[in-house]
Scaffold this active site. Sequence first.
Site, PDB file in Angstrom:
ATOM      1  N   ASP A   1     -27.801  94.901  75.476  1.00 22.55           N
ATOM      2  CA  ASP A   1     -27.304  95.072  76.851  1.00 22.55           C
ATOM      3  C   ASP A   1     -26.638  96.425  77.029  1.00 22.55           C
ATOM      4  O   ASP A   1     -26.762  97.063  78.082  1.00 22.55           O
ATOM      5  CB  ASP A   1     -26.335  93.944  77.210  1.00 22.55           C
ATOM      6  CG  ASP A   1     -27.043  92.652  77.563  1.00 22.55           C
ATOM      7  OD1 ASP A   1     -28.292  92.671  77.612  1.00 22.55           O
ATOM      8  OD2 ASP A   1     -26.377  91.628  77.783  1.00 22.55           O
TER       9      ASP A   1
ATOM     10  N   ASP B   1     -18.935  98.176  65.340  1.00 21.43           N
ATOM     11  CA  ASP B   1     -18.003  98.804  66.263  1.00 21.43           C
ATOM     12  C   ASP B   1     -18.251 100.307  66.356  1.00 21.43           C
ATOM     13  O   ASP B   1     -18.176 100.900  67.438  1.00 21.43           O
ATOM     14  CB  ASP B   1     -16.555  98.508  65.879  1.00 21.43           C
ATOM     15  CG  ASP B   1     -16.289  98.615  64.394  1.00 21.43           C
ATOM     16  OD1 ASP B   1     -17.240  98.742  63.610  1.00 21.43           O
ATOM     17  OD2 ASP B   1     -15.097  98.564  64.001  1.00 21.43           O
TER      18      ASP B   1
ATOM     19  N   ASP C   1     -27.353  90.840  70.689  1.00 22.38           N
ATOM     20  CA  ASP C   1     -27.225  90.480  72.099  1.00 22.38           C
ATOM     21  C   ASP C   1     -26.381  91.525  72.836  1.00 22.38           C
ATOM     22  O   ASP C   1     -26.739  91.992  73.927  1.00 22.38           O
ATOM     23  CB  ASP C   1     -26.573  89.099  72.202  1.00 22.38           C
ATOM     24  CG  ASP C   1     -26.709  88.475  73.585  1.00 22.38           C
ATOM     25  OD1 ASP C   1     -27.283  89.123  74.486  1.00 22.38           O
ATOM     26  OD2 ASP C   1     -26.239  87.344  73.762  1.00 22.38           O
TER      27      ASP C   1
ATOM     28  N   LYS D   1     -21.221  94.124  59.986  1.00 23.79           N
ATOM     29  CA  LYS D   1     -19.761  94.164  59.914  1.00 23.79           C
ATOM     30  C   LYS D   1     -19.336  93.680  58.524  1.00 23.79           C
ATOM     31  O   LYS D   1     -18.522  92.770  58.363  1.00 23.79           O
ATOM     32  CB  LYS D   1     -19.164  93.291  61.028  1.00 23.79           C
ATOM     33  CG  LYS D   1     -17.658  93.479  61.246  1.00 23.79           C
ATOM     34  CD  LYS D   1     -17.278  94.872  61.678  1.00 23.79           C
ATOM     35  CE  LYS D   1     -15.768  94.954  61.949  1.00 23.79           C
ATOM     36  NZ  LYS D   1     -15.333  96.355  62.179  1.00 23.79           N
TER      37      LYS D   1
ATOM     38  N   TYR E   1     -24.966  81.455  67.420  1.00 19.46           N
ATOM     39  CA  TYR E   1     -25.602  80.725  68.515  1.00 19.46           C
ATOM     40  C   TYR E   1     -26.227  79.410  68.052  1.00 19.46           C
ATOM     41  O   TYR E   1     -26.397  78.485  68.851  1.00 19.46           O
ATOM     42  CB  TYR E   1     -26.675  81.590  69.186  1.00 19.46           C
ATOM     43  CG  TYR E   1     -26.129  82.804  69.910  1.00 19.46           C
ATOM     44  CD1 TYR E   1     -24.772  83.085  69.951  1.00 19.46           C
ATOM     45  CD2 TYR E   1     -26.980  83.684  70.551  1.00 19.46           C
ATOM     46  CE1 TYR E   1     -24.271  84.198  70.594  1.00 19.46           C
ATOM     47  CE2 TYR E   1     -26.497  84.809  71.213  1.00 19.46           C
ATOM     48  CZ  TYR E   1     -25.142  85.054  71.229  1.00 19.46           C
ATOM     49  OH  TYR E   1     -24.667  86.162  71.879  1.00 19.46           O
TER      50      TYR E   1
END
Length: 357
Positions: A247, A219, A243, A187, A142
Amino acid sequence: MAKVAVLPGDGIGPEIIAASLPVIEAAARKASLKLEFTQALVGGAAYDATGHPLPPATLKLCDASDAIYFGSVGGPKYDKIPDPNRRPERGALLPLRKRYTLYANVRPAVVYPGLEKRSAIKEAIITGMDLLVVRELVGGAYFGKKELKKDSAYDVISYDRKQIERVLHFAFDAAMGRKKHLTLVHKANVLLTSVLWKQVWDSVRVKYPKVKVDDCYVDAFTMYLISRPKDYDVVVTENMMGDIITDEAAQVTGSIGLIPSASLGPRKTRHGVFGLFEPSHGSAPDIAGKGIANPLATILSGALMLRYSFKAEKAAARVEAAVRKVLAAGLRTRDLAGAKGKAVSTQAMAQAVLKAL
């Protein structure tokens, strides 16, 4: 007198802030905490009035305040602004995070008794879920270099050791105050930035021998969050993964309308830590002005403000207990009641919390 910059923003932002402020003011008064709330424009509302989503007057107010109480920004109308840096999120929210180095984003995800059926996950799996996600907020893709060309584009994920260390220390301290269990989500089998996260993790975790630690590929974690969410207590991860995870966690609980957040940085105030406190949901322009938005995430964000920026733990706990009491009594806004359930208005829900308080 402690100062709070109140930035209602766009969509349902002004409604949920207006409904929530009396609750936070009452909790502060009960704790003999004097708070001065001053409102300013931000996001699309600021762009409409001044041509910029984060005008100088708003920045001046935030600079002089001990905390920021934030509603929501954005909407389809503002997605058409030609300069993407003048759009509400990129032009207001991200610059505020960067300006105050709000590196630790804290999002609790709790399944409240009586709301288990609102989740798409089986009750037996989610009952008792109480998760805290700590997301690194000012690094990663970001804030990295980025470019969009005619036929190609790139976003650079970049982290340094200092950025990772400070958020890991924050997460370990948070775990020490809870069940002493911390999970790193990464990851490292693909991303070199995650390799660095793992290296720093290995050097920091030895300083917290009382904390049980584990780590998990992102994952795999997104699957485990659905199949066995109660196995986790505090989770720490990088910006974009955080992020997505937060959610997902919100949906596991049944409604993003219940998820508060605190974005905290290194700046100390006379009272605690400077931070920006906002509900995790968006501006929901489709329901703006209808009086049906859920104010609980905003009220709970105010509780986090009392806890972190003003060290008023008892006041924060009272607000959280009042929310639990109201939900246990069966009050539901539209997102919690479902299409056929009986729903109360934004103001009615907030007033019920105030009465319970």
